[in-house]
Design a protein around this motif. Structure first.
Motif, PDB file in Angstrom:
ATOM      1  N   VAL A 182      54.088 116.738  71.852  1.00 40.65           N
ATOM      2  CA  VAL A 182      53.659 117.907  72.629  1.00 40.65           C
ATOM      3  C   VAL A 182      53.827 117.636  74.122  1.00 40.65           C
ATOM      4  CG1 VAL A 182      51.784 119.518  73.075  1.00 40.65           C
ATOM      5  CG2 VAL A 182      52.007 118.465  70.814  1.00 40.65           C
ATOM      6  N   THR A 183      54.406 118.587  74.821  1.00 38.67           N
ATOM      7  CA  THR A 183      54.617 118.457  76.261  1.00 38.67           C
ATOM      8  C   THR A 183      53.794 119.489  77.029  1.00 38.67           C
ATOM      9  OG1 THR A 183      56.463 120.022  76.308  1.00 38.67           O
ATOM     10  CG2 THR A 183      56.994 117.707  75.848  1.00 38.67           C
ATOM     11  N   ARG A 184      53.583 119.203  78.290  1.00 37.92           N
ATOM     12  CA  ARG A 184      52.890 120.165  79.152  1.00 37.92           C
ATOM     13  C   ARG A 184      53.612 121.499  79.170  1.00 37.92           C
ATOM     14  NH1 ARG A 184      54.213 118.996  84.944  1.00 37.92           N
ATOM     15  NH2 ARG A 184      56.059 120.086  84.204  1.00 37.92           N
ATOM     16  N   ASP A 185      54.942 121.472  79.341  1.00 41.79           N
ATOM     17  CA  ASP A 185      55.692 122.724  79.465  1.00 41.79           C
ATOM     18  C   ASP A 185      55.622 123.556  78.196  1.00 41.79           C
ATOM     19  OD1 ASP A 185      56.284 121.823  81.966  1.00 41.79           O
ATOM     20  OD2 ASP A 185      58.442 121.631  81.668  1.00 41.79           O
ATOM     21  N   SER A 186      55.526 122.897  77.030  1.00 42.34           N
ATOM     22  CA  SER A 186      55.395 123.665  75.786  1.00 42.34           C
ATOM     23  C   SER A 186      54.040 124.335  75.701  1.00 42.34           C
ATOM     24  CB  SER A 186      55.622 122.755  74.567  1.00 42.34           C
ATOM     25  OG  SER A 186      54.534 121.853  74.380  1.00 42.34           O
ATOM     26  N   LEU A 194      59.309 123.088  71.335  1.00 42.69           N
ATOM     27  CA  LEU A 194      59.476 121.714  70.871  1.00 42.69           C
ATOM     28  C   LEU A 194      60.617 121.633  69.863  1.00 42.69           C
ATOM     29  CD1 LEU A 194      55.711 120.824  70.416  1.00 42.69           C
ATOM     30  CD2 LEU A 194      57.195 120.279  72.353  1.00 42.69           C
ATOM     31  N   PRO A 195      61.496 120.675  70.013  1.00 41.81           N
ATOM     32  CA  PRO A 195      62.626 120.559  69.084  1.00 41.81           C
ATOM     33  C   PRO A 195      62.172 120.041  67.733  1.00 41.81           C
ATOM     34  CG  PRO A 195      62.630 118.706  70.602  1.00 41.81           C
ATOM     35  CD  PRO A 195      61.543 119.653  71.078  1.00 41.81           C
ATOM     36  N   ASP A 196      62.906 120.413  66.700  1.00 46.24           N
ATOM     37  CA  ASP A 196      62.627 119.886  65.377  1.00 46.24           C
ATOM     38  C   ASP A 196      62.906 118.386  65.361  1.00 46.24           C
ATOM     39  OD1 ASP A 196      61.929 122.392  64.440  1.00 46.24           O
ATOM     40  OD2 ASP A 196      63.958 122.852  63.759  1.00 46.24           O
ATOM     41  N   VAL A 197      62.230 117.704  64.462  1.00 47.66           N
ATOM     42  CA  VAL A 197      62.371 116.255  64.351  1.00 47.66           C
ATOM     43  C   VAL A 197      63.371 115.943  63.246  1.00 47.66           C
ATOM     44  CG1 VAL A 197      61.193 114.100  63.795  1.00 47.66           C
ATOM     45  CG2 VAL A 197      60.046 115.846  65.192  1.00 47.66           C
ATOM     46  N   ARG A 251      59.692 121.442  62.805  1.00 51.05           N
ATOM     47  CA  ARG A 251      60.028 121.087  61.430  1.00 51.05           C
ATOM     48  C   ARG A 251      60.331 119.598  61.367  1.00 51.05           C
ATOM     49  NH1 ARG A 251      62.447 126.307  61.676  1.00 51.05           N
ATOM     50  NH2 ARG A 251      64.364 125.424  62.545  1.00 51.05           N
ATOM     51  N   GLY A 252      60.058 118.997  60.198  1.00 53.50           N
ATOM     52  CA  GLY A 252      60.304 117.582  60.031  1.00 53.50           C
ATOM     53  C   GLY A 252      59.128 116.705  60.406  1.00 53.50           C
ATOM     54  N   THR A 253      57.970 117.328  60.668  1.00 50.51           N
ATOM     55  CA  THR A 253      56.795 116.555  61.086  1.00 50.51           C
ATOM     56  C   THR A 253      55.687 116.551  60.040  1.00 50.51           C
ATOM     57  OG1 THR A 253      55.788 118.494  62.172  1.00 50.51           O
ATOM     58  CG2 THR A 253      57.280 117.113  63.506  1.00 50.51           C
ATOM     59  N   GLU A 254      56.019 116.977  58.841  1.00 47.49           N
ATOM     60  CA  GLU A 254      54.986 117.150  57.817  1.00 47.49           C
ATOM     61  C   GLU A 254      54.219 115.867  57.511  1.00 47.49           C
ATOM     62  OE1 GLU A 254      57.888 120.283  57.811  1.00 47.49           O
ATOM     63  OE2 GLU A 254      58.148 118.108  57.571  1.00 47.49           O
ATOM     64  N   ASP A 255      54.874 114.734  57.597  1.00 43.86           N
ATOM     65  CA  ASP A 255      54.236 113.460  57.231  1.00 43.86           C
ATOM     66  C   ASP A 255      53.705 112.698  58.445  1.00 43.86           C
ATOM     67  OD1 ASP A 255      54.818 113.870  54.523  1.00 43.86           O
ATOM     68  OD2 ASP A 255      56.825 113.003  54.756  1.00 43.86           O
ATOM     69  N   MET A 256      53.711 113.310  59.600  1.00 46.03           N
ATOM     70  CA  MET A 256      53.265 112.621  60.808  1.00 46.03           C
ATOM     71  C   MET A 256      51.746 112.665  60.940  1.00 46.03           C
ATOM     72  SD  MET A 256      55.926 113.533  63.877  1.00 46.03           S
ATOM     73  CE  MET A 256      57.553 112.803  63.933  1.00 46.03           C
ATOM     74  N   SER A 257      51.205 111.615  61.531  1.00 46.91           N
ATOM     75  CA  SER A 257      49.773 111.567  61.833  1.00 46.91           C
ATOM     76  C   SER A 257      49.491 112.390  63.089  1.00 46.91           C
ATOM     77  CB  SER A 257      49.340 110.120  62.078  1.00 46.91           C
ATOM     78  OG  SER A 257      49.969 109.614  63.256  1.00 46.91           O
ATOM     79  N   GLU A 258      48.203 112.626  63.343  1.00 52.42           N
ATOM     80  CA  GLU A 258      47.841 113.355  64.557  1.00 52.42           C
ATOM     81  C   GLU A 258      48.330 112.626  65.800  1.00 52.42           C
ATOM     82  OE1 GLU A 258      43.814 114.629  65.082  1.00 52.42           O
ATOM     83  OE2 GLU A 258      43.641 115.338  63.008  1.00 52.42           O
ATOM     84  N   GLU A 259      48.226 111.303  65.797  1.00 51.00           N
ATOM     85  CA  GLU A 259      48.669 110.523  66.946  1.00 51.00           C
ATOM     86  C   GLU A 259      50.166 110.699  67.176  1.00 51.00           C
ATOM     87  OE1 GLU A 259      44.884 109.181  65.564  1.00 51.00           O
ATOM     88  OE2 GLU A 259      46.777 109.393  64.492  1.00 51.00           O
ATOM     89  N   GLN A 260      50.932 110.697  66.106  1.00 51.15           N
ATOM     90  CA  GLN A 260      52.380 110.880  66.231  1.00 51.15           C
ATOM     91  C   GLN A 260      52.717 112.290  66.693  1.00 51.15           C
ATOM     92  OE1 GLN A 260      53.206 109.672  62.162  1.00 51.15           O
ATOM     93  NE2 GLN A 260      54.288 107.836  62.875  1.00 51.15           N
TER      94      GLN A 260
END
Length: 206
Positions: free
Chosen positions: A186-190, A197-200, A172-181
């Motif tokens: 994203v982590t390997r373990d996830s 992944l924690p919310d932003v 949550r909190g990533t609605e306005d992020m670009s694909e690069e962001q």
């Protein structure tokens, strides 16, 4: 069905070549042990998982790509130029509010190298391979992942013919992020499913 797995004493062609090259470079004094360790660490934690992270970020941002990824992960990541040995027969599974997936290879360490990089040591260790099947919630808790009682935990066993990776839930909190962001989150373990992944949250600019 052990014939579908690489047994612990068997190495893939890539591993054989890598070990032979490493041995030669060490023998010639070109590579020192700590340099090799640093390179392996980079490919394990940074460069390798970035491929999978790009695919996940695109799936979060592009519903059509997500459909293709879920239908044929090998072909979908191929659209992004991601391919290679140990990357055949990829299957993407999605974590949701109802189910949490975690990946293992109980008989060896089959692993989707092109999207996740080098497998971490714990993934190949017998205790993880045995325990995550019997007591997945306990193992996940050791990674700091507490799955709510009402959420189903599904353990998927990879082999040479099916290599799974996880599409984690979008924070949550990533609605306005670009694909690069998004890819940077994203982590390997996830993508193995042992962490979430924690919310932003908004940060005050420094």
């Amino acid at each position: 069905m052990s014939e579908n797995h690489h047994h612990p004493h068997e190495l893939s062609d890539g591993e054989v070549r890598a070990r032979a090259l490493e041995s030669l470079l060490r023998e010639k004094g070109i590579l020192q042990g700590h340099v090799v360790d640093e390179v392996i660490d980079i490919y394990t934690n940074d460069i390798g998982p970035l491929n999978g992270a790009r695919a996940i970020a695109k799936a979060w941002s592009d519903p059509d790509f997500k459909k293709r990824l879920m239908a044929d992960a090998t072909a979908a990541v191929g659209e992004l130029g991601i391919s290679g040995m140990e990357g055949e027969h990829l299957v993407a599974v999605e974590n949701t509010d109802e189910v949490h997936h975690v990946i293992v290879c109980t008989l060896c360490s089959c692993y989707p190298w092109p999207v996740l990089g080098l497998p971490p040591r714990w993934y190949k260790d017998a205790p993880y391979r045995a325990r995550v099947v019997r007591e997945p919630r306990s193992v996940l808790a050791e990674f700091g992942t507490i799955v709510p009682p009402d959420k189903h935990v599904k353990v998927l066993d990879s082999n040479a013919e099916v290599r799974y990776f996880v599409i984690p839930q979008r924070p949550r909190g990533t609605e306005d992020m670009s694909e690069e962001q998004l890819a940077q989150l994203v982590t390997r373990d996830s993508m193995v499913g042992v962490t979430v992944l924690p919310d932003v949250t908004d940060k005050v600019a420094g």
